[in-house]
Design an enzyme around this catalytic site. Structure first.
Site, short mmCIF file in Angstrom:
data_model
loop_
_atom_site.label_atom_id
_atom_site.label_comp_id
_atom_site.label_asym_id
_atom_site.label_seq_id
_atom_site.Cartn_x
_atom_site.Cartn_y
_atom_site.Cartn_z
N GLU A 190 0.82 -1.21 0.00
CA GLU A 190 0.00 0.00 0.00
C GLU A 190 0.85 1.25 0.00
O GLU A 190 1.94 1.29 0.61
CB GLU A 190 -0.95 0.06 1.22
CG GLU A 190 -2.35 -0.40 0.94
CD GLU A 190 -2.52 -1.89 1.16
OE1 GLU A 190 -3.55 -2.43 0.74
OE2 GLU A 190 -1.62 -2.49 1.75
N THR A 191 0.33 2.26 -0.66
CA THR A 191 0.81 3.63 -0.54
C THR A 191 -0.34 4.45 0.03
O THR A 191 -1.46 4.39 -0.48
CB THR A 191 1.24 4.20 -1.90
OG1 THR A 191 2.36 3.46 -2.41
CG2 THR A 191 1.62 5.68 -1.78
#
Length: 260
Positions: free
Chosen positions: A46-47
């Site tokens: 994830e970002t």
């Protein structure tokens, strides 16, 4: 345009453990297309992107393939970034998100997430899971986003070698596989080929599901947990009404700048 970027290993007290997440502070939202491209370029589970919103922050999470409704480790990484590097002055941060208001409280060297508990329903086991994992689970449940598969013991969970193409045939965010732990209350692994993540190292949001199950199964509301991916991560979980508190540590790996 130049943007700050941080990479934080969440649910670990050292680098190269836990689950790495990128955090990108923004003053205003970029286009969805650009945020998705940044997440794909980062190629992490994830970002997280966030913007200030009054005395709160609005947070969004992207895998390399899609935007998701809830992510625990990237929220913890974002809170760590705000506390350690963005000089947030209080010890409690409120995030507005697709999953409602989420909070993270700083407690000495621990960060405690406050997330909504998952709603579990007994479910039939999709044949693709049995074929893709090689063994049938003892029980199967369906939460809001994920399936939860209960296995016989920790060794069985650890020994799984999934066929990701096969298990990816079932429409869901991912599959949580769990069993009673040998050294902790429960262990788990998380497989999410449908979301572009074959195996997630440590999945905070999955523990809203896991805590709901194990609190009832073990008749206790305070639980120790370990996600036994190769990177591993330790979590302290507590069921409080319709909320789950999930605490862990974090370690910084990278501070930089991206050019888009």
């Amino acid at each position: 345009m130049n943007l700050k970027i941080y990479q934080i290993d969440a649910f670990s007290d050292t680098v190269f453990g836990g689950n790495p997440a990128a955090v990108v502070p923004l003053k205003e939202w970029l286009s969805d297309e650009l945020m998705q491209k940044i997440a794909a370029e980062n190629n992490l589970a994830e970002t997280a992107f966030y913007i200030p919103e009054g005395d709160k922050f609005h947070i969004r999470w992207f895998t390399p393939a899609v935007e998701v409704d809830l992510c625990g480790h990237a929220t913890l990484a974002t809170a760590y970034t705000l506390f350690q590097y963005e000089k947030y002055p209080k010890n409690l941060i409120e995030f507005n998100s697709r999953s409602g208001i989420l909070t993270v409280e700083q407690q000495d060297d621990l960060l405690e997430l406050d997330f909504p508990v998952d709603n579990l329903q007994v479910a039939e086991t999709p044949q693709a899971f049995i074929d893709g994992l090689g063994i049938p689970p003892k029980e199967t449940f369906k939460g809001i986003s994920d399936y939860l598969l209960i296995m016989e013991n920790e060794a069985q969970v650890k020994g799984l070698k999934p066929d990701f193409r096969k298990i990816g045939e079932v429409a869901c965010r991912g599959i949580i596989v769990t069993a009673k732990g040998d050294e902790v209350d429960f262990v788990s692994r998380f497989f999410g080929p449908q979301a572009g993540i074959d195996e997630d190292p440590v999945t905070g949001s999955a523990h809203t599901t896991l805590t709901a199950y194990w609190a009832k199964a073990l008749q206790k509301n305070t639980l120790s947990a370990r996600q036994i991916s190769p990177r591993r991560g330790n979590l302290a979980c507590k069921l409080v009404g319709d909320r789950v508190k999930i605490a862990g540590k974090a370690a910084p790996y990278l501070i930089g700048e991206i050019f888009v």
